[in-house]
Design a protein around this motif. Structure first.
Motif, PDB file in Angstrom:
ATOM      1  N   MET A   1       0.845  -1.177   0.000  1.00  0.00           N
ATOM      2  CA  MET A   1       0.000   0.000   0.000  1.00  0.00           C
ATOM      3  C   MET A   1       0.891   1.241   0.000  1.00  0.00           C
ATOM      4  O   MET A   1       1.864   1.305   0.722  1.00  0.00           O
ATOM      5  N   GLU A   2       0.530   2.185  -0.826  1.00  0.00           N
ATOM      6  CA  GLU A   2       1.261   3.444  -0.871  1.00  0.00           C
ATOM      7  C   GLU A   2       0.478   4.504  -0.116  1.00  0.00           C
ATOM      8  O   GLU A   2      -0.751   4.470  -0.084  1.00  0.00           O
ATOM      9  N   LYS A   3       1.213   5.437   0.485  1.00  0.00           N
ATOM     10  CA  LYS A   3       0.589   6.519   1.242  1.00  0.00           C
ATOM     11  C   LYS A   3       1.362   7.801   1.012  1.00  0.00           C
ATOM     12  O   LYS A   3       2.579   7.783   0.846  1.00  0.00           O
ATOM     13  N   THR A   4       0.632   8.903   1.023  1.00  0.00           N
ATOM     14  CA  THR A   4       1.264  10.212   1.039  1.00  0.00           C
ATOM     15  C   THR A   4       0.652  11.001   2.186  1.00  0.00           C
ATOM     16  O   THR A   4      -0.509  10.792   2.547  1.00  0.00           O
ATOM     17  N   LEU A   5       1.427  11.887   2.753  1.00  0.00           N
ATOM     18  CA  LEU A   5       0.954  12.775   3.813  1.00  0.00           C
ATOM     19  C   LEU A   5       1.368  14.179   3.428  1.00  0.00           C
ATOM     20  O   LEU A   5       2.555  14.433   3.172  1.00  0.00           O
ATOM     21  N   THR A   6       0.400  15.071   3.352  1.00  0.00           N
ATOM     22  CA  THR A   6       0.659  16.423   2.900  1.00  0.00           C
ATOM     23  C   THR A   6      -0.004  17.429   3.825  1.00  0.00           C
ATOM     24  O   THR A   6      -1.112  17.194   4.311  1.00  0.00           O
ATOM     25  N   ARG A   7       0.671  18.535   4.044  1.00  0.00           N
ATOM     26  CA  ARG A   7       0.107  19.641   4.818  1.00  0.00           C
ATOM     27  C   ARG A   7      -0.638  20.554   3.850  1.00  0.00           C
ATOM     28  O   ARG A   7      -0.100  20.922   2.802  1.00  0.00           O
ATOM     29  N   ILE A   8      -1.865  20.918   4.198  1.00  0.00           N
ATOM     30  CA  ILE A   8      -2.628  21.834   3.356  1.00  0.00           C
ATOM     31  C   ILE A   8      -3.154  22.992   4.198  1.00  0.00           C
ATOM     32  O   ILE A   8      -3.359  22.857   5.404  1.00  0.00           O
ATOM     33  N   GLN A  21      -3.820  12.622   4.422  1.00  0.00           N
ATOM     34  CA  GLN A  21      -3.165  11.363   4.064  1.00  0.00           C
ATOM     35  C   GLN A  21      -4.043  10.650   3.046  1.00  0.00           C
ATOM     36  O   GLN A  21      -5.251  10.521   3.235  1.00  0.00           O
ATOM     37  N   VAL A  22      -3.433  10.233   1.962  1.00  0.00           N
ATOM     38  CA  VAL A  22      -4.123   9.473   0.924  1.00  0.00           C
ATOM     39  C   VAL A  22      -3.405   8.134   0.799  1.00  0.00           C
ATOM     40  O   VAL A  22      -2.171   8.091   0.736  1.00  0.00           O
ATOM     41  N   SER A  23      -4.155   7.043   0.783  1.00  0.00           N
ATOM     42  CA  SER A  23      -3.556   5.710   0.654  1.00  0.00           C
ATOM     43  C   SER A  23      -4.279   4.936  -0.438  1.00  0.00           C
ATOM     44  O   SER A  23      -5.486   5.060  -0.609  1.00  0.00           O
ATOM     45  N   TRP A  24      -3.512   4.153  -1.191  1.00  0.00           N
ATOM     46  CA  TRP A  24      -4.068   3.385  -2.298  1.00  0.00           C
ATOM     47  C   TRP A  24      -3.254   2.130  -2.522  1.00  0.00           C
ATOM     48  O   TRP A  24      -2.114   2.022  -2.101  1.00  0.00           O
ATOM     49  N   LYS A  26      -3.195  -0.008  -5.930  1.00  0.00           N
ATOM     50  CA  LYS A  26      -2.575  -0.072  -7.260  1.00  0.00           C
ATOM     51  C   LYS A  26      -2.323   1.332  -7.793  1.00  0.00           C
ATOM     52  O   LYS A  26      -1.207   1.694  -8.113  1.00  0.00           O
ATOM     53  N   ASP A  27      -3.383   2.087  -7.937  1.00  0.00           N
ATOM     54  CA  ASP A  27      -3.294   3.487  -8.335  1.00  0.00           C
ATOM     55  C   ASP A  27      -4.568   4.183  -7.873  1.00  0.00           C
ATOM     56  O   ASP A  27      -5.529   3.521  -7.472  1.00  0.00           O
ATOM     57  N   LEU A  28      -4.598   5.486  -7.915  1.00  0.00           N
ATOM     58  CA  LEU A  28      -5.767   6.212  -7.418  1.00  0.00           C
ATOM     59  C   LEU A  28      -7.034   5.843  -8.177  1.00  0.00           C
ATOM     60  O   LEU A  28      -8.123   5.919  -7.625  1.00  0.00           O
ATOM     61  N   GLY A  29      -6.897   5.445  -9.418  1.00  0.00           N
ATOM     62  CA  GLY A  29      -8.053   5.104 -10.234  1.00  0.00           C
ATOM     63  C   GLY A  29      -8.822   3.893  -9.759  1.00  0.00           C
ATOM     64  O   GLY A  29      -9.978   3.697 -10.126  1.00  0.00           O
ATOM     65  N   THR A  30      -8.200   3.057  -8.929  1.00  0.00           N
ATOM     66  CA  THR A  30      -8.889   1.877  -8.400  1.00  0.00           C
ATOM     67  C   THR A  30      -9.505   2.151  -7.033  1.00  0.00           C
ATOM     68  O   THR A  30     -10.015   1.245  -6.392  1.00  0.00           O
ATOM     69  N   GLY A  31      -9.458   3.394  -6.597  1.00  0.00           N
ATOM     70  CA  GLY A  31     -10.014   3.785  -5.309  1.00  0.00           C
ATOM     71  C   GLY A  31      -8.916   4.099  -4.311  1.00  0.00           C
ATOM     72  O   GLY A  31      -7.767   3.700  -4.487  1.00  0.00           O
ATOM     73  N   PHE A  32      -9.277   4.838  -3.274  1.00  0.00           N
ATOM     74  CA  PHE A  32      -8.289   5.240  -2.275  1.00  0.00           C
ATOM     75  C   PHE A  32      -8.977   5.607  -0.973  1.00  0.00           C
ATOM     76  O   PHE A  32     -10.183   5.826  -0.917  1.00  0.00           O
ATOM     77  N   GLY A  33      -8.178   5.663   0.067  1.00  0.00           N
ATOM     78  CA  GLY A  33      -8.651   6.092   1.372  1.00  0.00           C
ATOM     79  C   GLY A  33      -8.093   7.460   1.689  1.00  0.00           C
ATOM     80  O   GLY A  33      -7.012   7.814   1.232  1.00  0.00           O
ATOM     81  N   VAL A  34      -8.839   8.245   2.452  1.00  0.00           N
ATOM     82  CA  VAL A  34      -8.371   9.567   2.868  1.00  0.00           C
ATOM     83  C   VAL A  34      -8.517   9.708   4.371  1.00  0.00           C
ATOM     84  O   VAL A  34      -9.422   9.141   4.988  1.00  0.00           O
ATOM     85  N   LEU A  35      -7.593  10.440   4.943  1.00  0.00           N
ATOM     86  CA  LEU A  35      -7.649  10.809   6.346  1.00  0.00           C
ATOM     87  C   LEU A  35      -7.274  12.279   6.407  1.00  0.00           C
ATOM     88  O   LEU A  35      -6.247  12.681   5.846  1.00  0.00           O
ATOM     89  N   LEU A  36      -8.122  13.087   7.015  1.00  0.00           N
ATOM     90  CA  LEU A  36      -7.876  14.520   7.171  1.00  0.00           C
ATOM     91  C   LEU A  36      -7.820  14.818   8.651  1.00  0.00           C
ATOM     92  O   LEU A  36      -8.709  14.406   9.407  1.00  0.00           O
TER      93      LEU A  36
END
Length: 89
Positions: A1-8, A21-24, A26-36
């Protein structure tokens, strides 16, 4: 699983800092999870592949182009600074 964490910093409250935080799989096109998170509260959600297809169709946008825009807005936020505005409602 890949994850990114970004400050906005949302335009709706420029003094506030949120972490996205966005986690997926295969790729974002197959769906993803978000945490804010704002440092005190956290919100989670998921976006399915069907949700992505539906949103692209609603926007009358090619699905692949829509996924590319999602990547720019959600995963490569630092590279896209100033191009996307975030509103926390």
């Amino acid at each position: 699983m890949e994850k990114t964490l970004t400050r906005i910093h949302p335009v709706s409250d420029p003094e506030a800092t949120y972490f996205l935080q966005v986690s997926w799989e295969k790729d974002l096109g197959t769906g993803f999870g978000v945490l804010l998170c704002d440092g005190q509260c956290a919100w989670t959600g998921t976006v399915s592949e069907a949700d992505i297809s539906r949103e692209a169709a609603d926007m009358e946008m090619n699905r692949e182009k829509y996924v590319e825009e999602l990547k720019k807005a959600l995963v490569a936020v630092e590279e896209s600074a100033g191009r996307y505005n975030y509103v926390i409602a």
